[in-house]
Design an enzyme around this catalytic site. Structure first.
Site, PDB file in Angstrom:
ATOM      1  N   ASP A  21      42.155  67.049  76.421  1.00 28.01           N
ATOM      2  CA  ASP A  21      41.857  66.040  77.455  1.00 28.01           C
ATOM      3  C   ASP A  21      42.743  64.807  77.297  1.00 28.01           C
ATOM      4  O   ASP A  21      43.182  64.484  76.198  1.00 28.01           O
ATOM      5  CB  ASP A  21      40.368  65.656  77.360  1.00 28.01           C
ATOM      6  CG  ASP A  21      39.849  65.006  78.632  1.00 28.01           C
ATOM      7  OD1 ASP A  21      40.545  65.067  79.672  1.00 28.01           O
ATOM      8  OD2 ASP A  21      38.745  64.431  78.594  1.00 28.01           O
ATOM      9  N   ARG A  25      45.567  60.168  81.797  1.00 29.39           N
ATOM     10  CA  ARG A  25      45.629  58.793  81.270  1.00 29.39           C
ATOM     11  C   ARG A  25      46.936  58.541  80.513  1.00 29.39           C
ATOM     12  O   ARG A  25      47.511  57.466  80.579  1.00 29.39           O
ATOM     13  CB  ARG A  25      44.420  58.534  80.357  1.00 29.39           C
ATOM     14  CG  ARG A  25      43.159  58.176  81.129  1.00 29.39           C
ATOM     15  CD  ARG A  25      41.937  58.313  80.280  1.00 29.39           C
ATOM     16  NE  ARG A  25      41.556  59.710  80.146  1.00 29.39           N
ATOM     17  CZ  ARG A  25      40.712  60.173  79.233  1.00 29.39           C
ATOM     18  NH1 ARG A  25      40.192  59.344  78.339  1.00 29.39           N
ATOM     19  NH2 ARG A  25      40.404  61.442  79.190  1.00 29.39           N
ATOM     20  N   HIS A  38      50.444  66.447  82.322  1.00 32.63           N
ATOM     21  CA  HIS A  38      50.191  67.887  82.133  1.00 32.63           C
ATOM     22  C   HIS A  38      51.436  68.571  81.561  1.00 32.63           C
ATOM     23  O   HIS A  38      51.345  69.400  80.660  1.00 32.63           O
ATOM     24  CB  HIS A  38      49.788  68.546  83.453  1.00 32.63           C
ATOM     25  CG  HIS A  38      48.507  68.007  84.034  1.00 32.63           C
ATOM     26  ND1 HIS A  38      47.381  67.829  83.276  1.00 32.63           N
ATOM     27  CD2 HIS A  38      48.182  67.596  85.296  1.00 32.63           C
ATOM     28  CE1 HIS A  38      46.405  67.338  84.046  1.00 32.63           C
ATOM     29  NE2 HIS A  38      46.874  67.178  85.273  1.00 32.63           N
ATOM     30  N   LEU A 132      47.624  85.070  64.968  1.00 34.64           N
ATOM     31  CA  LEU A 132      46.651  84.251  65.697  1.00 34.64           C
ATOM     32  C   LEU A 132      46.285  84.868  67.047  1.00 34.64           C
ATOM     33  O   LEU A 132      47.155  85.329  67.784  1.00 34.64           O
ATOM     34  CB  LEU A 132      47.268  82.857  65.933  1.00 34.64           C
ATOM     35  CG  LEU A 132      46.478  81.894  66.826  1.00 34.64           C
ATOM     36  CD1 LEU A 132      45.276  81.330  66.068  1.00 34.64           C
ATOM     37  CD2 LEU A 132      47.368  80.750  67.309  1.00 34.64           C
ATOM     38  N   ARG A 189      37.742  67.624  70.552  1.00 37.83           N
ATOM     39  CA  ARG A 189      38.027  67.068  71.882  1.00 37.83           C
ATOM     40  C   ARG A 189      38.910  65.840  71.716  1.00 37.83           C
ATOM     41  O   ARG A 189      38.601  64.945  70.927  1.00 37.83           O
ATOM     42  CB  ARG A 189      36.764  66.681  72.645  1.00 37.83           C
ATOM     43  CG  ARG A 189      37.138  66.180  74.061  1.00 37.83           C
ATOM     44  CD  ARG A 189      35.978  66.067  75.008  1.00 37.83           C
ATOM     45  NE  ARG A 189      36.465  65.801  76.360  1.00 37.83           N
ATOM     46  CZ  ARG A 189      35.864  66.171  77.478  1.00 37.83           C
ATOM     47  NH1 ARG A 189      34.738  66.835  77.419  1.00 37.83           N
ATOM     48  NH2 ARG A 189      36.384  65.883  78.659  1.00 37.83           N
ATOM     49  N   GLU A 208      31.038  72.683  64.231  1.00 34.15           N
ATOM     50  CA  GLU A 208      31.256  71.301  63.804  1.00 34.15           C
ATOM     51  C   GLU A 208      32.096  70.619  64.883  1.00 34.15           C
ATOM     52  O   GLU A 208      33.079  71.178  65.367  1.00 34.15           O
ATOM     53  CB  GLU A 208      32.009  71.266  62.459  1.00 34.15           C
ATOM     54  CG  GLU A 208      31.226  71.873  61.306  1.00 34.15           C
ATOM     55  CD  GLU A 208      29.946  71.093  60.985  1.00 34.15           C
ATOM     56  OE1 GLU A 208      29.918  69.863  61.189  1.00 34.15           O
ATOM     57  OE2 GLU A 208      28.971  71.738  60.550  1.00 34.15           O
TER      58      GLU A 208
HETATM   59  C1  IPE Z   1      37.580  69.272  80.628  1.00 36.21           C
HETATM   60  O1  IPE Z   1      38.308  68.133  80.932  1.00 36.21           O
HETATM   61  C2  IPE Z   1      38.272  70.477  81.139  1.00 36.21           C
HETATM   62  C3  IPE Z   1      39.533  70.806  80.485  1.00 36.21           C
HETATM   63  C4  IPE Z   1      40.028  70.234  79.408  1.00 36.21           C
HETATM   64  C5  IPE Z   1      40.268  71.894  81.072  1.00 36.21           C
HETATM   65  P1  IPE Z   1      37.949  67.241  82.210  1.00 36.21           P
HETATM   66  O2  IPE Z   1      38.851  66.067  82.166  1.00 36.21           O
HETATM   67  O3  IPE Z   1      37.980  68.064  83.425  1.00 36.21           O
HETATM   68  O4  IPE Z   1      36.445  66.826  81.886  1.00 36.21           O
HETATM   69  P2  IPE Z   1      35.513  65.740  82.554  1.00 36.21           P
HETATM   70  O5  IPE Z   1      35.387  66.099  83.994  1.00 36.21           O
HETATM   71  O6  IPE Z   1      36.146  64.408  82.360  1.00 36.21           O
HETATM   72  O7  IPE Z   1      34.234  65.851  81.808  1.00 36.21           O
HETATM   73  C1  IPE Z   2      43.176  67.452  80.653  1.00 39.71           C
HETATM   74  O1  IPE Z   2      43.658  66.193  81.018  1.00 39.71           O
HETATM   75  C2  IPE Z   2      43.819  68.572  81.421  1.00 39.71           C
HETATM   76  C3  IPE Z   2      42.956  69.227  82.404  1.00 39.71           C
HETATM   77  C4  IPE Z   2      41.686  69.005  82.567  1.00 39.71           C
HETATM   78  C5  IPE Z   2      43.574  70.218  83.259  1.00 39.71           C
HETATM   79  P1  IPE Z   2      43.075  65.422  82.281  1.00 39.71           P
HETATM   80  O2  IPE Z   2      43.857  65.829  83.467  1.00 39.71           O
HETATM   81  O3  IPE Z   2      41.622  65.596  82.376  1.00 39.71           O
HETATM   82  O4  IPE Z   2      43.441  63.914  81.913  1.00 39.71           O
HETATM   83  P2  IPE Z   2      42.499  62.645  82.050  1.00 39.71           P
HETATM   84  O5  IPE Z   2      41.208  62.967  81.376  1.00 39.71           O
HETATM   85  O6  IPE Z   2      42.326  62.395  83.507  1.00 39.71           O
HETATM   86  O7  IPE Z   2      43.248  61.552  81.351  1.00 39.71           O
HETATM   87 MG    MG Z   3      40.022  64.619  81.612  1.00 37.87          MG
END
Ligand code: IPE
Ligand code: IPE
Ligand code: MG
Length: 246
Positions: A21, A25, A38, A132, A189, A208
């Protein structure tokens, strides 16, 4: 002493799952479009996969696209799907070189044809690899997986009456996408969010949890080492008391 040498090789998590995640940002902080984040997330995937393979981790599951992610702006969803295809092609050599076997969980049939076709080709190409197992969670959500399992159970038992007493954890797990994959020992996470976002809710019952502020595109194998070192300090009691553990 470097981080890697602090890892106890005898006590590795068998399965590490990661909620990748913070791509959006990360890009925004740099004054860029979300998709730039991405794209840079792919580097983090490559380094983590290589790092995990080299350590001898058996399973690494990466949450790449949730069923809820379809609700993002179409432009971002389209860009993510294109990036997925490009990544499958660009990372084929990395997977083969590192003896990595690719698996997927999630509703793969619900992905664009071109994505599922490319994925299946790579799954076949890597199916004989013995290192893996890299599990990509795509078009995945845990509630979808659980409902799907219930449907599969009913389908399979359509003409026979099911013995309710035969339903236990093991029976149910046989209908999940993760059948034959051990539960994650460690769930990571990134990006400082403290939630599960519909990921593996059945399987992480005793995992964990490790949260880091690092945004996914900045994540490298050293961050994975840090998480593993932290994991190795934990006492996993599974309901027992300390004195019962050896
Ligand atoms: C969770 O991330 C899904 C993936 C990492 C693919 P999100 O960014 O979509 O999660 P929320 O919506 O903020 O909880
Ligand atoms: C995780 O990063 C990737 C996917 C969910 C596909 P985000 O796209 O959720 O990035 P943020 O959370 O908005 O920063
Ligand atoms: Mg996100």
């Amino acid at each position: 002493m470097d981080l890697k040498s602090k890892i106890d090789i005898e006590n590795l998590p068998k399965h590490i799952a990661v909620i990748m995640d913070g791509n959006g940002r990360w890009a925004k902080k740099k004054g860029n479009q979300r998709i730039f984040g991405h794209k840079n997330g792919v580097k983090a995937v490559r380094d983590s996969v290589e790092g995990a393979a080299e350590l001898g981790i058996q399973f690494l599951t990466l949450y790449a696209f949730s069923t809820e992610n379809w609700n993002r702006p179409k432009q971002e969803v389209d860009a993510l799907m294109s990036l997925l295809i490009a990544t499958i092609n660009s990372e084929t050599d990395t997977l083969l070189k590192n003896n990595v076997r690719l698996l997927t969980i999630g509703n793969i049939d619900g992905l664009p044809k071109k994505v599922s076709k490319n994925l299946n080709e790579l799954i076949n190409k890597t199916s004989q690899n013995t290192g893996l197992s890299l599990v990509l969670a795509l078009n995945y959500s845990a509630r979808w997986e659980i409902i799907n399992a219930v449907k599969e159970i009913i389908k399979e038992n359509n003409n026979t009456s099911i013995d309710i007493n035969s339903i236990d954890n093991e029976f149910f797990e046989g209908f999940l996408n993760t059948k034959n994959i051990p539960d994650p020992d460690l769930l990571i996470r990134t990006s400082g969010e403290y939630r599960i976002s519909n990921f593996l809710i059945w399987q992480i019952a005793y995992s964990e949890l490790y949260f880091t502020e690092t945004l996914w595109p900045d994540f490298r194998r050293e961050n994975l080492y840090e998480a593993i070192i932290d994991y190795q300090k934990r006492e996993r009691r599974f309901g027992k008391i300390s004195e019962q553990l050896n």
